[in-house]
Design an enzyme around this catalytic site. Structure first.
Site, short mmCIF file in Angstrom:
data_model
loop_
_atom_site.label_atom_id
_atom_site.label_comp_id
_atom_site.label_asym_id
_atom_site.label_seq_id
_atom_site.Cartn_x
_atom_site.Cartn_y
_atom_site.Cartn_z
N ASP A 263 -1.93 -3.81 -34.73
CA ASP A 263 -0.80 -3.97 -35.63
C ASP A 263 -0.60 -5.48 -35.74
O ASP A 263 -1.09 -6.26 -34.91
CB ASP A 263 0.45 -3.25 -35.12
C1 BGC Z 1 3.64 -2.59 -39.28
C2 BGC Z 1 2.40 -1.86 -39.74
C3 BGC Z 1 1.90 -2.49 -41.01
C4 BGC Z 1 1.65 -3.97 -40.75
C5 BGC Z 1 1.14 -4.71 -41.96
C6 BGC Z 1 3.45 -4.09 -39.19
O1 BGC Z 1 4.65 -4.73 -38.97
O2 BGC Z 1 4.04 -2.09 -38.04
O3 BGC Z 1 2.66 -0.51 -39.93
O4 BGC Z 1 0.75 -1.84 -41.46
O5 BGC Z 1 2.86 -4.58 -40.36
O6 BGC Z 1 2.13 -4.84 -42.92
#
Ligand code: BGC
Length: 736
Positions: A263
């Site tokens: 993530d």
């Molecule tokens: C989120 C993810 C997301 C990523 C990219 C993160 O803060 O938890 O689900 O895909 O950001 O935007």
């Protein structure tokens, strides 16, 4: 040697008038593993390492020298996010990136229909492909543990079987576009509060029975090409580089051959990132250029430090061979897949898909006849109700905005008010009733409007109306249904809890439509004759909602999670703060396997609206269930048959649910667990036999001590129902 030979061939071929053979890695008639090995053999160590990190907010490196393209990613999961700047979270300012928004995944879960999941995956995959994405960051399948989790709307509910059944067709159909699913957030990211560091302790049994099955199904049955780690820690290690989750389970037990992506900003330790199963590190805290040098891409855990460690022998070369092979595999499956289709964007077919999924996911929670009326309020009878008042901020709010990374820039979004006005024209009057601020990431914004006068105006108009439709619930603001924070209250915000009963007081003919991704407390529930759970429905929200309210579509959604009467009735909230939200460092899942209806059932705590509940405009009669045999042993398949009749006047769909309970077992087990379901479409008067095949696999629990699935001989009860509590037929079987 091989390289010298290729060079010779390349030099000689033109002399004999023959075309130069393409290198194996570029030849898509070759097996993917041969291409991976060929590409690896041509790459330098630096190039292999570079495959493992971000180069911008939403892309990671390719191998430019060899013509191997970069990987482009996008959120996910409800549509393809607007283009983001190279090095900042600001919008890139494209004008061709306004997408179709599909209903939130909770709504998909509420369809209980794998065909809708396939349609969803296909459609969003086509949008992603058209936008030249190689990975769509979704779907999410973290189990709904508490109604306070700010991101439940992005997931598939509280039951592992339901979530597993729906995630598979989504992933398969999405990937047919040559776009990888990135199943997230692996694992135990069941809350947003302290999501970056909370260290989750859970039994192996709860992990295997509740929290892992949907991921496993996505990987093994859906064939997902990538998985996103989650922000939290699990047993001491961050999930993005976690030996148990990534090495032992995902890549070991499940033999996953794809890529693990962090993530954003989820990697915290180089050594763990190298050894504990991470393949691509994406980030949050960098502009990649001059500012914030501490976080520039070169300083990522899998960048410079990793290269140095490989060069000085700290890290074995085998680690980068494995990671680079996984990234190359992903690139061959997506960006370098010449056979992938072209996709489609904002097509009528996509809007139709969004509308159909929405219509099938809307749940009719309650539909009673109000005092002094002759019939249930829904579907709306315009010969009786000529003057309809619509009240509520959610009737006009853009609910594709906010919520965090799943926010969408849409080509259009039909609001509930627009949908109702299109259908009922000047029979509709609107008043806002209550107000909420705009969505701001990580902040709450108070409304600037005088809420008292809104309330008074609504009450006055309600008095005069034949019918009141209140459209409220939560929204995508911080601490509602939104990333990076949990809800801080179980009841409704923005003064709705006062407004709703006050409206019902002046006009009992009231339909309440809740737009939310979470259960909410409803102290006023008895006063409201009709309640509809309308989720977040995306671009076609107003059309889908008005189709159901008007009766053009017969509601057939069923709840994918329980609505507890009060928060303390939910398993995660039945213990101390260590159980939820944790002590800021640790969290212990004390309710163990008893999540959602498993808790309500076993503890004998009735839910306000139970898992699997959802009414219809018609009625279904369940006949007598029959079994092909009453005893079975390992290897046998029993067949259970139940005739179901549409006994009402309208055509409609019913979700016939099979739960199984173990009567006696050496470990505690839930009263019953969902093991199968069928969604059937019946004309008025039509009867159909619904059959379920049952094997010993449906009877097993996970035994921590043996680290395996066990079916203990003895008696099991099969419950066939219209919800987890509305059981219409029962049978007993004996496992020998
Ligand atoms: C989120 C993810 C997301 C990523 C990219 C993160 O803060 O938890 O689900 O895909 O950001 O935007």
């Amino acid at each position: 040697m091989k390289n010298t030979f290729s060079l010779l061939l390349a030099l000689l071929c033109p002399l004999f008038g023959k075309a130069q053979p393409i290198p194996v890695y570029l030849d898509d008639t070759q097996p993917i593993e041969a291409r991976v090995q060929d590409a690896l053999a041509r790459m330098t160590l630096e190039e292999k390492v570079r495959l493992c990190t971000a180069q911008s907010k939403f892309s990671s490196h390719g191998v430019p020298r060899l013509g191997i393209p970069e990987i482009w990613m996008s959120d996910g999961p409800h549509g393809v996010r607007e283009e983001i700047s190279w090095d900042s979270w600001n919008a890139a300012g494209f004008t061709n990136d306004s997408c179709t928004a599909f209903p939130a995944l909770t709504c998909l879960a509420a369809t209980w229909n794998p065909e809708m999941a396939a349609l969803y995956g296909k459609s969003v995959g086509e949008e992603a492909r058209y936008r030249r994405k190689d990975i769509l960051l979704g779907p999410g399948c973290n189990i709904y543990r508490t109604p306070l989790n700010g991101r439940n709307f992005e997931y598939l509910g509280e039951d592992p079987y339901l979530a597993s059944t729906l995630i598979v067709p989504y992933v398969r159909e999405l990937q047919k576009n040559g776009v990888a699913a990135c199943v997230k957030h692996f694992a135990l990211n069941n809350q947003e509060k302290w999501r970056g560091h909370i260290d989750v302790e859970v039994s192996d049994r709860a992990l295997y029975e509740i929290y892992l099955p949907a991921f496993k199904a996505a990987v093994q049955k859906g064939g997902a090409w990538s998985v996103m780690g989650s922000y939290n820690r699990v047993r001491g290690e961050h999930a993005c580089h976690n030996n148990l989750l990534l090495n032992r389970i995902l890549k070991g037990e499940w033999t996953f051959d794809g890529c693990v992506v962090t993530d954003w900003g989820g990697a915290h330790d180089t050594r763990e990132a190298v050894f504990n199963g991470l393949d691509i590190e994406m980030g949050t805290y960098t502009d990649g250029l001059s500012k914030s040098r501490d976080f520039a891409y070169d300083n990522y855990h899998l960048a410079k430090k990793y290269l140095q460690g490989l060069q000085d022998g700290t890290y074995p070369l085998a680690t980068v061979e494995d990671k680079a092979a996984r990234v190359l595999r992903l690139i061959f499956r997506t960006a370098m897949n010449r056979r992938r289709p072209w996709g489609a964007f904002t097509s009528q077919a996509h809007y139709d898909a969004a509308r159909r999924i929405g219509e099938e996911g809307i749940v009719l929670l309650k539909n009673e006849t109000p005092r002094r009326s002759r019939a249930a309020l829904l579907p709306i009878d315009t010969t009786v109700y000529r003057h309809i008042l619509v009240v509520g901020d959610n009737a006009v709010r853009r609910l594709t905005e906010g919520g965090g990374s799943s926010e969408l820039k849409v080509q259009h979004e039909i609001s509930p008010l627009q949908g109702l006005t299109k259908r009922y024209g000047d029979k509709i009057t609107y008043t806002q009733g209550y107000a909420a601020g705009r969505p701001r990431y990580g902040k709450t914004e108070e409304p600037t409007i005088d809420t008292d006068s809104l309330r008074r105006a609504a009450l006055e108009l309600a008095r005069e109306a034949d019918l009141v439709i209140f459209i409220g619930g939560l929204n995508k603001n911080y601490q509602q249904d939104c990333e990076a924070g949990d809800r801080i209250q179980y009841n409704l915000p923005f003064g709705q809890d006062e407004l709703i009963p006050a409206l019902a007081e002046v006009n009992p003919r009231m339909v309440l439509v809740l737009l939310s991704g979470n259960a909410v407390e409803m102290k006023w529930v008895k006063k409201i004759p009709a309640i509809v759970q309308g989720w977040y429905l995306g671009s076609e929200a107003g059309h889908a909602l008005s189709a159901v309210l008007s009766g053009e579509v017969c509601p057939s959604g069923k709840l994918p999670f329980s609505f507890p009467v009060q928060l303390a009735d939910n398993g995660a909230h039945a213990f101390d703060a260590l159980c939820y939200p944790g002590d800021s460092i640790h969290e212990v899942y004390k309710e163990d396997i008893f999540v959602g209806y498993r808790w309500h059932d076993t503890q004998n705590i009735p839910a306000l609206f139970p898992f699997g509940h959802g009414l219809s405009y018609t009625t279904f009669d369940y006949g007598k269930a029959t079994l092909s045999a009453e005893t079975m042993q390992e290897g046998d398949t029993l067949t259970l048959t139940v005739p179901v009749k549409n006994s009402g006047a309208a055509a409609g769909k019913e979700v016939v649910q099979l739960y199984i309970g173990d009567v006696e077992s050496s470990l505690p087990r839930p009263t019953k667990e969902l093991k199968a379901f069928r969604k059937i479409d019946l004309k008025a008067g039509e009867t159909r036999d619904v059959t379920f095949d049952i094997t010993a696999d449906d009877l097993r629990y996970f035994d921590d001590a043996r680290h395996g699935w066990v079916a203990e001989p003895g008696k099991f009860v099969l419950y066939v129902g219209s919800s987890s509590t509305d059981i219409r037929a029962r049978k007993t079987i004996i496992l020998k």
